[in-house]
Structures are given as structure tokens and as C-alpha cells.
Design a protein around this motif. Structure first.
Motif, PDB file in Angstrom:
ATOM      1  N   SER A 160       0.825  -1.204   0.000  1.00  0.00           N
ATOM      2  CA  SER A 160       0.000   0.000   0.000  1.00  0.00           C
ATOM      3  C   SER A 160       0.861   1.256   0.000  1.00  0.00           C
ATOM      4  O   SER A 160       0.519   2.256  -0.636  1.00  0.00           O
ATOM      5  N   ALA A 161       1.984   1.212   0.723  1.00  0.00           N
ATOM      6  CA  ALA A 161       2.893   2.364   0.727  1.00  0.00           C
ATOM      7  C   ALA A 161       3.458   2.608  -0.670  1.00  0.00           C
ATOM      8  O   ALA A 161       3.512   3.750  -1.145  1.00  0.00           O
ATOM      9  N   MET A 162       3.855   1.541  -1.322  1.00  0.00           N
ATOM     10  CA  MET A 162       4.392   1.679  -2.679  1.00  0.00           C
ATOM     11  C   MET A 162       3.310   2.138  -3.655  1.00  0.00           C
ATOM     12  O   MET A 162       3.546   3.006  -4.507  1.00  0.00           O
ATOM     13  N   GLY A 163       2.097   1.550  -3.523  1.00  0.00           N
ATOM     14  CA  GLY A 163       1.014   1.952  -4.407  1.00  0.00           C
ATOM     15  C   GLY A 163       0.570   3.383  -4.171  1.00  0.00           C
ATOM     16  O   GLY A 163       0.317   4.137  -5.112  1.00  0.00           O
ATOM     17  N   LEU A 218      12.837  16.661  -0.870  1.00  0.00           N
ATOM     18  CA  LEU A 218      13.636  15.590  -0.262  1.00  0.00           C
ATOM     19  C   LEU A 218      13.962  14.508  -1.281  1.00  0.00           C
ATOM     20  O   LEU A 218      15.075  13.972  -1.305  1.00  0.00           O
ATOM     21  N   GLU A 219      13.010  14.192  -2.131  1.00  0.00           N
ATOM     22  CA  GLU A 219      13.237  13.182  -3.163  1.00  0.00           C
ATOM     23  C   GLU A 219      14.210  13.700  -4.218  1.00  0.00           C
ATOM     24  O   GLU A 219      15.075  12.952  -4.701  1.00  0.00           O
ATOM     25  N   ASP A 220      14.078  14.971  -4.567  1.00  0.00           N
ATOM     26  CA  ASP A 220      15.002  15.554  -5.541  1.00  0.00           C
ATOM     27  C   ASP A 220      16.432  15.540  -5.016  1.00  0.00           C
ATOM     28  O   ASP A 220      17.376  15.228  -5.759  1.00  0.00           O
ATOM     29  N   ALA A 221      16.585  15.851  -3.732  1.00  0.00           N
ATOM     30  CA  ALA A 221      17.922  15.833  -3.134  1.00  0.00           C
ATOM     31  C   ALA A 221      18.493  14.416  -3.123  1.00  0.00           C
ATOM     32  O   ALA A 221      19.689  14.219  -3.361  1.00  0.00           O
ATOM     33  N   ALA A 222      17.642  13.428  -2.866  1.00  0.00           N
ATOM     34  CA  ALA A 222      18.109  12.036  -2.865  1.00  0.00           C
ATOM     35  C   ALA A 222      18.539  11.608  -4.266  1.00  0.00           C
ATOM     36  O   ALA A 222      19.536  10.892  -4.429  1.00  0.00           O
ATOM     37  N   MET A 234      15.619   5.389  -2.973  1.00  0.00           N
ATOM     38  CA  MET A 234      15.083   6.679  -2.538  1.00  0.00           C
ATOM     39  C   MET A 234      13.774   6.493  -1.771  1.00  0.00           C
ATOM     40  O   MET A 234      13.531   7.136  -0.747  1.00  0.00           O
ATOM     41  N   PHE A 235      12.933   5.583  -2.242  1.00  0.00           N
ATOM     42  CA  PHE A 235      11.658   5.362  -1.555  1.00  0.00           C
ATOM     43  C   PHE A 235      11.878   4.772  -0.165  1.00  0.00           C
ATOM     44  O   PHE A 235      11.316   5.270   0.827  1.00  0.00           O
ATOM     45  N   PHE A 292       9.810   6.320   2.788  1.00  0.00           N
ATOM     46  CA  PHE A 292       9.118   5.383   3.675  1.00  0.00           C
ATOM     47  C   PHE A 292       9.292   5.702   5.162  1.00  0.00           C
ATOM     48  O   PHE A 292       8.319   5.602   5.927  1.00  0.00           O
ATOM     49  N   PRO A 293      10.487   6.101   5.623  1.00  0.00           N
ATOM     50  CA  PRO A 293      10.596   6.478   7.046  1.00  0.00           C
ATOM     51  C   PRO A 293       9.711   7.662   7.426  1.00  0.00           C
ATOM     52  O   PRO A 293       9.290   7.770   8.588  1.00  0.00           O
TER      53      PRO A 293
END
Length: 274
Positions: free
Chosen positions: A84-87, A166-170, A180-181, A186-187
Motif C-alpha cells: 500500500s505504501a508503494m502503491g 527531499l526526493e530531488d535531493a536524494a 530513494m523510496f 518510507f521512514p
């Protein structure tokens, strides 16, 4: 002002007592002998009658039923949280890019409106033909598939509150999409993950409809299905049934207490659709 507070607290207390009343009856009956229960359901026990607990756990094959409930509940919750987190992340971040993903969110929401009684017979026939009836792995598959839609709905709303920076920085630091996820996004989903886990532990642990259909052999029955067999056509063992029910609800109550501080924030954040 004081009068309004008095009325509010009085009504609030009455509502609390109304919902606690069945639990009080269950605890009261669990400690009463069969004779006392037959004489009056509402009367308090004259003493502590623990034989209900011993006989109830023995009649329900409690250790085996507890093992079955643990096996089908906690792996299912783990898979529900993971998928569910991934979806939810995929829908929240890519729903505007792909018509298929955007419509998938609507399909999930529409599936929540389908009563289980409509799909009950097709599920029974499908699992029987696949050889998954009376199988704990089949129950895990059914629990996971049946719960994905609501959990994904909560994750989708929550992911939209996570800053994209945050995702762009990763990505700049060299993280791939999966790393990255799981390392960054996820945390940050801990509140909604705890909410999803706590709610589904409670729902799956107490499930009866799916379990009574798919688990028909005694060796694989869960605690909730075993409760059904305390009530026969001509007799009912209320004391043993309530005693076994009280013991069986202890694990789920503990899980709820551990995650309760996340539940309100997770539901309120996950319910917001941007």
C-alpha cells in the motif's frame, strides 16, 4: 457556560458507558459459573470462577488457534503496509502523468463500496479451485488483497504532504527510485504506517466472514472462528465463550495501545486529498 459543560460531560459519559456496557457484560459473565449465568446475566458473580478460562481455552484448542491467528494476521499486515505504501506513493507522485495510475486510484475507491457478501461466493469457488481453501497462505493472500484499497487510499493522501524536495535531493545524491523510496520516503510515512498497521491488526484479528468461508478444517481455524463453536443448536457456553474472547483480544489491544498516538494523525493526514 458551566451548565453547558455539565450537559456535555454528562452526555459524553453516557455515550462512553453505552459502548463499554457490552465489555462489562462480557467480563462479568466470564467470571460467573454456568448456574449463576443461567439465573441472571446482569448479576455480579459471587466469586471468581476461573474454570471458564481453563475449559474455554481447552475447548477452543487455544494455542493452535492463537498460532493460526498470528500467522494470518501479522504477515498480512506487513504485506498490506509494504504494498500500500508503494502503491500510494506511485499514485500520489505519478497520478497526473499516467491516466492508468490516475484511474487506478478511482478503482480502489470504488472497490471500497462493494459489500463482501456480493463477492463471497465467487471467492469461495475461486479459492477452492486454486487449492487455497483451508490454507493459511491463502488467508494471507485474501486478507492482503481485500485490504489494499483502503490502506492505499490513506497512503496516497499522506504522501502528498511529503515535500518533493527531499526526493530531488536524494536523486541528486545518486539514489535510485527504490533506494530513494525506502531510505527517504518510507521512514517519513511512519505515522500513517502505524495507523494502517494498528487498524488492520484489529480488523484482521477479529475477522469472521472470510475466515468461516475459507478455513473449514479444525487445524487451520482462527480464534474468531473457534468462538462460533461455543454456541450450539441446543446449548450455549456463554461463560467459556466470553472467557476465551477476553483472552484472545489481549494481543490486539496491546497493539492498539502501542500505536494509538499515531492513529489520529495518520487518518486525518491520509484522508486529505490534494
Amino acid at each position: 457556560m458551566k451548565y453547558k459543560k455539565f450537559v456535555f460531560y454528562t452526555v459524553d459519559g453516557a455515550i462512553v458507558l453505552f459502548f463499554l456496557y457490552p465489555i462489562l457484560i462480557a467480563v462479568n459473565t466470564a467470571f460467573k459459573s454456568p448456574l449463576e449465568t443461567a439465573q441472571s446475566v446482569l448479576s455480579f458473580p459471587t466469586g471468581i470462577y476461573l474454570k471458564n478460562f481453563y475449559e474455554g481455552m481447552e475447548k477452543s484448542n487455544f494455542s493452535r488457534s492463537l498460532f493460526n491467528s498470528i500467522v494470518v494476521t501479522f504477515p498480512s499486515v506487513f504485506l498490506i503496509v509494504l504494498f500500500s505504501a508503494m502503491g500510494g506513493y506511485a499514485i500520489a507522485r505519478n497520478g497526473h502523468k499516467s491516466r492508468f495510475i490516475h484511474n487506478l486510484d478511482k478503482v480502489y475507491l470504488a472497490s471500497l463500496m462493494i459489500p463482501f457478501q456480493i463477492i463471497m461466493i465467487p471467492i469461495y469457488r475461486m479459492f477452492r479451485n486454486l487449492g487455497l481453501q483451508n490454507s493459511l497462505s491463502g488467508m494471507i493472500l485474501m486478507f492482503t488483497g481485500n485490504s489494499i484499497a483502503y490502506a492505499t487510499f490513506l497512503y496516497t493522501g499522506f504522501v502528498k504532504s511529503v515535500p518533493k524536495e527531499l526526493e530531488d535531493a536524494a536523486r541528486i545524491d545518486g539514489c535510485g527510485p527504490y533506494r530513494m523510496f525506502f531510505r527517504v520516503v518510507f521512514p517519513l510515512l511512519t505515522p500513517v504506517s502505524a495507523t494502517v498497521a494498528a487498524l488492520h491488526v484489529m480488523w484482521l484479528w477479529n475477522d469472521f466472514n472470510i475466515s468461516i468461508i475459507l478455513l473449514q478444517k479444525d487445524a487451520v481455524r482462527t480464534l474468531t472462528v473457534k468462538q462460533y463453536y461455543f454456541f450450539g443448536q441446543y446449548s450455549s457456553s456463554y461463560g467459556m465463550a466470553f472467557a476465551a474472547a477476553i483472552v484472545s483480544m489481549i494481543p490486539v489491544v496491546l497493539c492498539f495501545l502501542l500505536a494509538q498516538k499515531y492513529i489520529v494523525s495518520g487518518i486525518s493526514s491520509g484522508a486529505v486529498k490534494a
